[in-house]
Design a protein around this motif. Structure first.
Motif, PDB file in Angstrom:
ATOM      1  N   PHE A  78      21.792  23.633  19.136  1.00 29.04           N
ATOM      2  CA  PHE A  78      22.348  22.375  18.621  1.00 29.04           C
ATOM      3  C   PHE A  78      22.108  22.218  17.120  1.00 29.04           C
ATOM      4  CE2 PHE A  78      22.137  21.447  23.097  1.00 29.04           C
ATOM      5  CZ  PHE A  78      23.276  20.679  23.305  1.00 29.04           C
ATOM      6  N   THR A  79      22.984  21.432  16.484  1.00 26.48           N
ATOM      7  CA  THR A  79      22.742  20.997  15.103  1.00 26.48           C
ATOM      8  C   THR A  79      22.092  19.612  15.191  1.00 26.48           C
ATOM      9  OG1 THR A  79      24.820  19.790  14.931  1.00 26.48           O
ATOM     10  CG2 THR A  79      24.892  22.137  14.388  1.00 26.48           C
ATOM     11  N   ASP A  80      21.888  18.970  14.044  1.00 21.57           N
ATOM     12  CA  ASP A  80      21.340  17.604  14.075  1.00 21.57           C
ATOM     13  C   ASP A  80      22.462  16.570  14.110  1.00 21.57           C
ATOM     14  OD1 ASP A  80      18.797  18.612  13.928  1.00 21.57           O
ATOM     15  OD2 ASP A  80      18.789  18.604  11.714  1.00 21.57           O
ATOM     16  N   ASN A  81      23.714  17.027  14.182  1.00 17.62           N
ATOM     17  CA  ASN A  81      24.845  16.089  14.061  1.00 17.62           C
ATOM     18  C   ASN A  81      25.367  15.596  15.412  1.00 17.62           C
ATOM     19  OD1 ASN A  81      24.662  16.648  11.357  1.00 17.62           O
ATOM     20  ND2 ASN A  81      26.140  18.344  11.472  1.00 17.62           N
ATOM     21  N   VAL A  82      26.052  14.447  15.335  1.00 20.39           N
ATOM     22  CA  VAL A  82      26.715  13.857  16.512  1.00 20.39           C
ATOM     23  C   VAL A  82      28.191  13.736  16.151  1.00 20.39           C
ATOM     24  CG1 VAL A  82      26.920  11.748  17.898  1.00 20.39           C
ATOM     25  CG2 VAL A  82      24.653  12.567  17.220  1.00 20.39           C
ATOM     26  N   ASN A  83      29.095  14.111  17.073  1.00 24.25           N
ATOM     27  CA  ASN A  83      30.523  14.079  16.708  1.00 24.25           C
ATOM     28  C   ASN A  83      31.167  12.736  17.018  1.00 24.25           C
ATOM     29  OD1 ASN A  83      31.152  14.010  19.417  1.00 24.25           O
ATOM     30  ND2 ASN A  83      31.919  16.101  19.539  1.00 24.25           N
ATOM     31  N   VAL A  84      32.482  12.672  16.784  1.00 22.98           N
ATOM     32  CA  VAL A  84      33.238  11.429  16.946  1.00 22.98           C
ATOM     33  C   VAL A  84      33.179  10.904  18.384  1.00 22.98           C
ATOM     34  CG1 VAL A  84      35.377  12.735  17.311  1.00 22.98           C
ATOM     35  CG2 VAL A  84      35.519  10.379  16.585  1.00 22.98           C
ATOM     36  N   GLN A  85      32.931  11.793  19.335  1.00 27.86           N
ATOM     37  CA  GLN A  85      32.851  11.369  20.738  1.00 27.86           C
ATOM     38  C   GLN A  85      31.433  10.887  21.074  1.00 27.86           C
ATOM     39  OE1 GLN A  85      35.878  12.093  21.815  1.00 27.86           O
ATOM     40  NE2 GLN A  85      36.465  13.817  20.526  1.00 27.86           N
ATOM     41  N   GLY A  86      30.509  10.929  20.091  1.00 26.83           N
ATOM     42  CA  GLY A  86      29.132  10.539  20.360  1.00 26.83           C
ATOM     43  C   GLY A  86      28.333  11.660  21.012  1.00 26.83           C
TER      44      GLY A  86
END
Ligand code: AFP
Length: 352
Positions: A78-86
């Motif tokens: 995983f990265t530390d990011n969250v996408n547009v879908q959460g």
């Protein structure tokens, strides 16, 4: 005969026989690019779409490479990011997204792209472009850390060539093509508007070859059902009843990655479904609009299903291909596969 069969080539090399060497056979199958050239020629089309498909092919091959080597090189996490879908973004999501955008940009033929991994549309060539591309570069993230099959799904629509373009969001029926790469298994299926759904397999030179026309099987004994069975108590009452009454008739398979699950549906016939979640014990977890994304998941498989003689509907019984999206990341419930089954579900939904 179709243009696929006409250009099928088999070469046998056996001249070494007299010298006592072992005879060997070389089979050269028709490549996807040769198939596509024939297709464009037959329908008097431009080469622009070939440029677009070449870019998507290159992207898919690179994604395939990074995925295959991901466990060894340590980029299946995983990265530390969250996408547009959460959802938590995986390293492979970012890699696949960047690769695809790079190749789409180089074509200079894409007006803008919509990616599962980007909240906003991605402008590429708004002045001179010809196509809109909607894609999910790596669908099925729960499989990624296991290196199991995921999908690269895409749909393409064309700009209005007869007048000013209004940049509206395209319904699936306006797509000119939709396809999916099942990564890393090396299968690619594409449907071309009014010209069928075709499956290709990757060969030893990383070319997708040997077009096979896909038609959903009419043999009911082959049919499979595919859905997340753990969710069944959260579905609408009528759908749950239908499942309880009918599931024993079919083989059940579920991978949890749409491309892999739909790949089976297309081969064997039957139905993939992701119904609306309306009876979750925790009402916050209900998904009355479904889970799957319309533009780069549901419409893509619906387009392929229809070209293979099948059908796809949402929870209201509306044909998926008729839904005009209100947003790029709109969700929908989905029932897709053999028409007799989606017709049956349509009747069940009508009684809700
Ligand atoms: P993820 O990419 O978040 O795993 O979602 C994959 C997907 O959109 C689709 O490919 C699957 O068919 C479906 O979700 C699986 O959902 P469940 O995990 O709820 O069964």
């Amino acid at each position: 005969m179709t243009y696929a069969e006409e250009t099928f080539i088999v070469i046998r090399v056996s001249e070494a026989q007299n010298m006592g060497a072992t005879e060997f056979v070389m089979d050269f199958e028709q490549t996807f690019m040769s198939f596509l050239l024939r297709h464009q020629e037959r329908y008097n089309r431009t080469y622009n779409f070939i440029v677009l498909m070449d870019a998507l092919m290159s992207a898919a091959k690179h994604i395939q490479y990074y995925y295959l080597t991901g466990a060894l090189k340590g980029h299946l996490g995983f990265t530390d990011n969250v996408n547009v879908q959460g959802e938590d973004v995986m390293q492979m999501d970012e890699i696949a997204h960047e690769i695809t955008i790079h190749y789409l940009r180089t074509t200079e033929r894409v007006i803008h792209a919509v990616s599962e991994e980007a909240a906003e549309i991605i402008p590429l060539n708004e002045e001179g472009g010809r196509y809109f591309v909607y894609f999910d570069p790596l669908d099925g993230s729960s499989n990624v850390s296991h290196g199991l099959p995921v999908g690269f799904l895409f749909g393409a629509a064309k700009r209005n060539l007869d007048g000013p373009e209004d940049f509206h969001l395209r319904a699936g029926k306006d797509y000119i093509a939709a396809g999916m790469f099942v990564i890393p298994t090396g299968t690619f299926t594409i449907a071309l508007k009014d010209a069928g759904a075709w499956r290709f397999h990757i060969d030893e030179t990383m070319n997708y070859v040997k077009p096979i026309r896909m038609m959903l099987s009419e043999k009911k004994s082959d049919w499979e059902l595919s859905f997340n069975s753990a969710n069944r108590y959260t579905f609408a009452h009528n759908i749950r009843e239908w499942i309880d009454k009918n599931e024993q008739r079919y083989t059940f398979r579920y991978l949890g990655a749409l491309a892999g699950d739909f790949h089976r549906t297309l081969t064997k016939g039957g139905m993939f479904m992701y119904p609306a979640i309306v009876n979750h014990p925790n009402p916050n977890k209900n998904r009355p609009d479904g889970k799957l994304r319309l533009m780069y998941e549901a419409s893509v498989v619906a387009f392929m299903a229809e070209e293979a003689g099948g059908h796809a509907i949402d929870e209201h019984g509306t044909s998926i291909l008729d839904i005009v999206p209100k947003g790029h990341h709109q969700r929908t419930a989905l029932y897709v596969g053999s028409k007799p089954l989606t017709d049956e579900i349509m009747e069940v939904l009508a009684k809700k």
